[in-house]
Write a protein that holds these residues in place. Sequence first.
Motif, PDB file in Angstrom:
ATOM      1  N   SER A  99       0.797  -1.210   0.000  1.00 53.59           N
ATOM      2  CA  SER A  99       0.000   0.000   0.000  1.00 53.59           C
ATOM      3  C   SER A  99       0.834   1.266   0.000  1.00 53.59           C
ATOM      4  N   ASP A 100       2.113   1.179   0.398  1.00 52.84           N
ATOM      5  CA  ASP A 100       2.934   2.382   0.455  1.00 52.84           C
ATOM      6  C   ASP A 100       3.086   2.966  -0.942  1.00 52.84           C
ATOM      7  N   SER A 101       3.026   4.290  -1.046  1.00 50.04           N
ATOM      8  CA  SER A 101       3.246   4.934  -2.337  1.00 50.04           C
ATOM      9  C   SER A 101       4.731   5.109  -2.552  1.00 50.04           C
ATOM     10  N   PRO A 102       5.210   5.195  -3.832  1.00 51.46           N
ATOM     11  CA  PRO A 102       6.633   5.331  -4.102  1.00 51.46           C
ATOM     12  C   PRO A 102       7.240   6.563  -3.468  1.00 51.46           C
ATOM     13  N   THR A 103       6.464   7.629  -3.290  1.00 50.69           N
ATOM     14  CA  THR A 103       7.021   8.865  -2.757  1.00 50.69           C
ATOM     15  C   THR A 103       7.279   8.787  -1.259  1.00 50.69           C
ATOM     16  N   THR A 104       6.605   7.876  -0.542  1.00 52.24           N
ATOM     17  CA  THR A 104       6.776   7.789   0.903  1.00 52.24           C
ATOM     18  C   THR A 104       7.540   6.539   1.310  1.00 52.24           C
ATOM     19  N   LEU A 105       7.845   5.687   0.384  1.00 53.56           N
ATOM     20  CA  LEU A 105       8.536   4.441   0.700  1.00 53.56           C
ATOM     21  C   LEU A 105       9.976   4.751   1.085  1.00 53.56           C
ATOM     22  N   VAL A 111      12.426   0.625   4.612  1.00 55.59           N
ATOM     23  CA  VAL A 111      11.306  -0.265   4.278  1.00 55.59           C
ATOM     24  C   VAL A 111      11.637  -1.093   3.043  1.00 55.59           C
ATOM     25  N   LEU A 112      12.178  -0.435   2.014  1.00 58.41           N
ATOM     26  CA  LEU A 112      12.568  -1.156   0.800  1.00 58.41           C
ATOM     27  C   LEU A 112      13.607  -2.227   1.102  1.00 58.41           C
ATOM     28  N   HIS A 113      14.570  -1.876   1.943  1.00 62.70           N
ATOM     29  CA  HIS A 113      15.619  -2.826   2.280  1.00 62.70           C
ATOM     30  C   HIS A 113      15.049  -4.073   2.944  1.00 62.70           C
ATOM     31  N   GLU A 114      14.159  -3.866   3.876  1.00 62.54           N
ATOM     32  CA  GLU A 114      13.554  -5.004   4.564  1.00 62.54           C
ATOM     33  C   GLU A 114      12.726  -5.854   3.593  1.00 62.54           C
ATOM     34  N   ARG A 115      11.993  -5.208   2.690  1.00 63.51           N
ATOM     35  CA  ARG A 115      11.206  -5.956   1.696  1.00 63.51           C
ATOM     36  C   ARG A 115      12.122  -6.808   0.810  1.00 63.51           C
ATOM     37  N   LEU A 116      13.202  -6.188   0.347  1.00 61.89           N
ATOM     38  CA  LEU A 116      14.099  -6.914  -0.560  1.00 61.89           C
ATOM     39  C   LEU A 116      14.720  -8.115   0.145  1.00 61.89           C
ATOM     40  N   LEU A 117      15.151  -7.917   1.405  1.00 64.53           N
ATOM     41  CA  LEU A 117      15.764  -9.026   2.129  1.00 64.53           C
ATOM     42  C   LEU A 117      14.756 -10.155   2.386  1.00 64.53           C
ATOM     43  N   ALA A 118      13.503  -9.781   2.629  1.00 59.76           N
ATOM     44  CA  ALA A 118      12.499 -10.780   2.993  1.00 59.76           C
ATOM     45  C   ALA A 118      11.901 -11.493   1.782  1.00 59.76           C
ATOM     46  N   ARG A 119      11.754 -10.783   0.647  1.00 59.68           N
ATOM     47  CA  ARG A 119      10.933 -11.352  -0.430  1.00 59.68           C
ATOM     48  C   ARG A 119      11.607 -11.438  -1.794  1.00 59.68           C
ATOM     49  N   GLN A 125       5.952  -9.153 -12.355  1.00 57.66           N
ATOM     50  CA  GLN A 125       4.877  -8.528 -11.585  1.00 57.66           C
ATOM     51  C   GLN A 125       5.176  -8.584 -10.089  1.00 57.66           C
ATOM     52  N   GLU A 126       5.761  -9.688  -9.648  1.00 61.71           N
ATOM     53  CA  GLU A 126       6.110  -9.816  -8.236  1.00 61.71           C
ATOM     54  C   GLU A 126       7.123  -8.750  -7.818  1.00 61.71           C
ATOM     55  N   VAL A 127       8.144  -8.544  -8.640  1.00 61.54           N
ATOM     56  CA  VAL A 127       9.181  -7.573  -8.288  1.00 61.54           C
ATOM     57  C   VAL A 127       8.616  -6.154  -8.335  1.00 61.54           C
ATOM     58  N   GLU A 128       7.864  -5.830  -9.381  1.00 65.79           N
ATOM     59  CA  GLU A 128       7.304  -4.481  -9.486  1.00 65.79           C
ATOM     60  C   GLU A 128       6.295  -4.221  -8.364  1.00 65.79           C
ATOM     61  N   GLY A 129       5.555  -5.247  -7.986  1.00 67.01           N
ATOM     62  CA  GLY A 129       4.652  -5.096  -6.858  1.00 67.01           C
ATOM     63  C   GLY A 129       5.402  -4.913  -5.557  1.00 67.01           C
ATOM     64  N   LEU A 130       6.515  -5.601  -5.423  1.00 63.37           N
ATOM     65  CA  LEU A 130       7.338  -5.492  -4.228  1.00 63.37           C
ATOM     66  C   LEU A 130       7.891  -4.072  -4.070  1.00 63.37           C
ATOM     67  N   LEU A 131       8.269  -3.469  -5.185  1.00 62.72           N
ATOM     68  CA  LEU A 131       8.878  -2.141  -5.157  1.00 62.72           C
ATOM     69  C   LEU A 131       7.875  -1.010  -5.318  1.00 62.72           C
ATOM     70  N   ASP A 132       6.663  -1.326  -5.754  1.00 64.22           N
ATOM     71  CA  ASP A 132       5.648  -0.305  -6.035  1.00 64.22           C
ATOM     72  C   ASP A 132       6.097   0.676  -7.103  1.00 64.22           C
ATOM     73  N   ALA A 183      14.284   3.154 -12.621  1.00 59.11           N
ATOM     74  CA  ALA A 183      14.272   2.199 -11.507  1.00 59.11           C
ATOM     75  C   ALA A 183      14.766   0.832 -11.968  1.00 59.11           C
ATOM     76  N   GLY A 184      14.336   0.430 -13.162  1.00 57.65           N
ATOM     77  CA  GLY A 184      14.793  -0.842 -13.709  1.00 57.65           C
ATOM     78  C   GLY A 184      16.280  -0.850 -13.969  1.00 57.65           C
ATOM     79  N   ARG A 185      16.797   0.276 -14.476  1.00 57.26           N
ATOM     80  CA  ARG A 185      18.234   0.363 -14.764  1.00 57.26           C
ATOM     81  C   ARG A 185      19.053   0.227 -13.483  1.00 57.26           C
ATOM     82  N   LEU A 186      18.584   0.890 -12.418  1.00 61.75           N
ATOM     83  CA  LEU A 186      19.291   0.821 -11.142  1.00 61.75           C
ATOM     84  C   LEU A 186      19.274  -0.597 -10.579  1.00 61.75           C
TER      85      LEU A 186
END
Length: 318
Positions: free
Chosen positions: A3-9, A13-21, A58-65, A81-84
């Motif tokens: 639910s988090d928007s890209p501007t407030t993420l 939070v991103l780090h924890e998501r990436l490590l977990a999923r 879709q899973e990755v893009e959903g994970l990153l919003d 974002a994809g390039r990074l």
Amino acid sequence: MASDSPTTLSSAVLHERLLARLRLRHLKLIDALAAHSHLRRAAEAIHISQPAATQMLQEVEGLLDMPLFERHARGMRITEAGRLLALHARMVIDAMQVASDGLAALAAQETRALRIGAIEAAIASVLQPALTTLHAQHPKLRLFIEEGNIERLTTGMRAGALDAVLLRQPARVPDAHRFVPLRSDSVVVIAGIGYPAAQRKRLRLSDLADSRWVLPPTHFAVRQVMEAAWAAEQIVPRPHAIQVLTPQLVRALLSQPDVVVPVPRTVLDQLDRSAVVELPLRMNAPIAPLGILYRTDNAVGPLLLLVDFLVAQAKKKA
């Protein structure tokens, strides 16, 4: 999708998501998509079905919003974002290759290959003269040598994809790293053998007033040295219409009789000296030396052997 928007993420939070999923198979797909710009070809490259690739993306893009690729009629266009993410996916994949090589070497009771990054000047001036002797003295030492620019190579070392990097001394050595200088360097000015004043015994910068200068960008150490020298003598140089850094292209321009090029002295190792002359300018123009940068906690076994060998070779030439 979270639910988090890209501007407030936040980064945390991103780090924890990436490590977990995030999974390595996700990174393999992103790397393949960045290389092929086409979903079907990327899926084939990593041996999965196209529907599976679609779901994984879709899973990755959903994970990153955030979108990583934009779909269009002929394939896919990568976003910033994809390039990074693709850049870091490649570094993770390379780091896993280093780990695999090391584990395989342990299983076979062999010494693992060292992965060494090097800028072009270091390859020509440090590695090339040393490789034959290195192999003769240490035939079991295995090296994988990769050429690249400083930013790419140091990023690769931080990610664990490289054991050490041969480059110019950085302005600041990172914590837990060591830089060992191997070859000093300075700025010289070169010209082709047809240059009118090439045979003179002494020249001043003012004697080159009618010459056209092939110059590096302003942030290069060579350019900064020359800017200071010109300012001291109140000289405004004539720039050549073509500005290049590649030694092979510099050689082509030096066939023109009025062209001069300021370069690190080590670049002379990459040029055919029968076609190039160093102009007799008296300039006190040192620049950062070439050397080897590595993590201090990694300075054991084969890497320490390589560093000691290169230092010994440098002392012989000093």
